[in-house]
Design an enzyme around this catalytic site. Structure first.
Site, mmCIF file in Angstrom:
data_model
loop_
_atom_site.group_PDB
_atom_site.id
_atom_site.type_symbol
_atom_site.label_atom_id
_atom_site.label_comp_id
_atom_site.label_asym_id
_atom_site.label_seq_id
_atom_site.Cartn_x
_atom_site.Cartn_y
_atom_site.Cartn_z
ATOM 1 N N ARG A 236 0.852 -1.187 0.000
ATOM 2 C CA ARG A 236 0.000 0.000 0.000
ATOM 3 C C ARG A 236 0.889 1.239 0.000
ATOM 4 O O ARG A 236 1.874 1.317 0.736
ATOM 5 C CB ARG A 236 -0.917 0.035 1.223
ATOM 6 N N GLU A 265 -3.458 7.143 -6.396
ATOM 7 C CA GLU A 265 -3.340 6.451 -7.671
ATOM 8 C C GLU A 265 -4.547 6.740 -8.554
ATOM 9 O O GLU A 265 -5.686 6.569 -8.080
ATOM 10 C CB GLU A 265 -3.231 4.932 -7.425
ATOM 11 N N HIS A 284 0.799 -0.171 -10.151
ATOM 12 C CA HIS A 284 -0.035 -1.033 -9.288
ATOM 13 C C HIS A 284 -0.508 -2.265 -10.060
ATOM 14 O O HIS A 284 -1.709 -2.545 -10.159
ATOM 15 C CB HIS A 284 -1.232 -0.258 -8.736
#
Length: 318
Positions: A236, A265, A284
């Site tokens: 995270r 993000e 990600h």
């Protein structure tokens, strides 16, 4: 039952099927849902599926028909679970689908930085090998993993898989976890948090985001790390103080950072890590192999089926 998927594209851009969900009710799949569109897209839904779209207190209270939230991920910090519970809304998640994919990505990034495969391949493409007076050359030093110390923060499924891979490379492995196992896994030394930061040649983060772990990588802890060390984060973004990390990288007090996640993000252009020295960022994607996404949808479907059968599984509780 009306089932609404708020952000289906990230999980299934078209290479998988939603057919199983269609068999359970009226299915509406939105590729993406902006914060301003959540109430519109979710109107009338009894079941909502979300990968990263935020469902806060205000939204949950306004969706009067809502009875079920299926998180299309393991992490669920984007859903206000406490308010959902107060409304009697069941929240489920998918606890184990991307272990192999995420662990593989950790080492994909580490090996890229130790072997510099893309830089050397690019140099060949540009003609350097053709012009070389020697049969071999290297642009950057190539570093072996054997004998290096890998530190793992968090020893859950992914952290444990990373440890197994590290041992296969001949690395020394140590870990810190808030819930130490009754018997430490073979070949893994359990250490204090300070020891983890100070002794690791490579430190990789695999702990959940909680009030205790938010910005656990901060200026004082970065100061403990070796100036040659690597920091890897596929967990995270909010585990890291991004300003402090950028400062350590730009001040050459840390070797490099390999990040698959950021606090926001997609990131803002002003994010200091986008221009930081020796900072390598992927979007990600550690979880996103086709095999992992296929498992994710299969478990999410079983979660919904179990809920409809009156025997919910994989429930998130606060």
């Amino acid at each position: 039952m009306k089932i609404v998927v708020l952000d289906g594209y990230s999980v299934n851009p078209g290479d998988l099927s939603w057919e199983g969900f269609k068999a359970l009710g009226e299915l509406v799949v939105h590729a993406r849902t902006s914060p301003e569109e959540v109430l519109l897209h979710a109107a009338g839904a009894e079941a909502l599926m979300t990968n990263k779209t935020r469902l806060n207190r205000e939204i949950i209270r306004k969706l009067t028909a809502l009875r079920y939230i299926g998180v299309l991920a393991t992490g669920h910090d984007h859903v206000n679970v406490q308010d959902a519970e107060k409304r009697g809304i069941v929240v489920t998640h998918v606890p184990d689908y991307a272990t192999a994919s995420a662990a593989q990505h950790v080492f994909a990034m580490i090996l890229e930085r130790t072997n510099h495969v893309s830089a050397h391949a690019h140099s060949v493409f540009k003609g350097r090998w053709i012009k070389s007076p020697d049969p071999t050359y290297w642009i950057h030093p190539i570093q072996e993993l054997e004998g290096l110390t890998l530190g793992i923060l968090g020893l859950g499924r992914i952290g444990s898989r990373v440890a197994r891979l590290a041992r296969a490379f001949g690395m020394n492995v140590m870990a810190h976890t808030d819930a130490p196992p009754s018997a430490p896994p073979a070949g893994i030394e359990l250490v204090s948090l300070d020891a983890l930061f100070s002794r690791s040649d490579i430190l990789t983060l695999h702990c959940p985001l909680t009030p205790l772990t938010e910005r656990i990588v901060n200026a004082p802890r970065l100061a403990l790390m070796k100036p040659t060390a690597m920091l890897v984060n596929t967990a995270r973004g909010d585990l890291v103080d991004e300003e402090a990390l950028a400062g350590a990288l730009n001040g050459k007090r840390l070797g490099c950072a390999l990040l698959d996640v950021l606090a926001k993000e997609p990131p803002d252009r002003k994010n200091p890590l986008l221009s930081a020295h020796n900072c390598w960022i992927t979007p990600h994607q550690a979880w996103a192999s086709r095999a992992a996404r296929s498992r994710l949808l299969a478990v999410a479907l079983e979660n919904l089926r179990a809920y409809l059968a009156g025997k919910p599984i994989n429930i998130v509780r606060k």
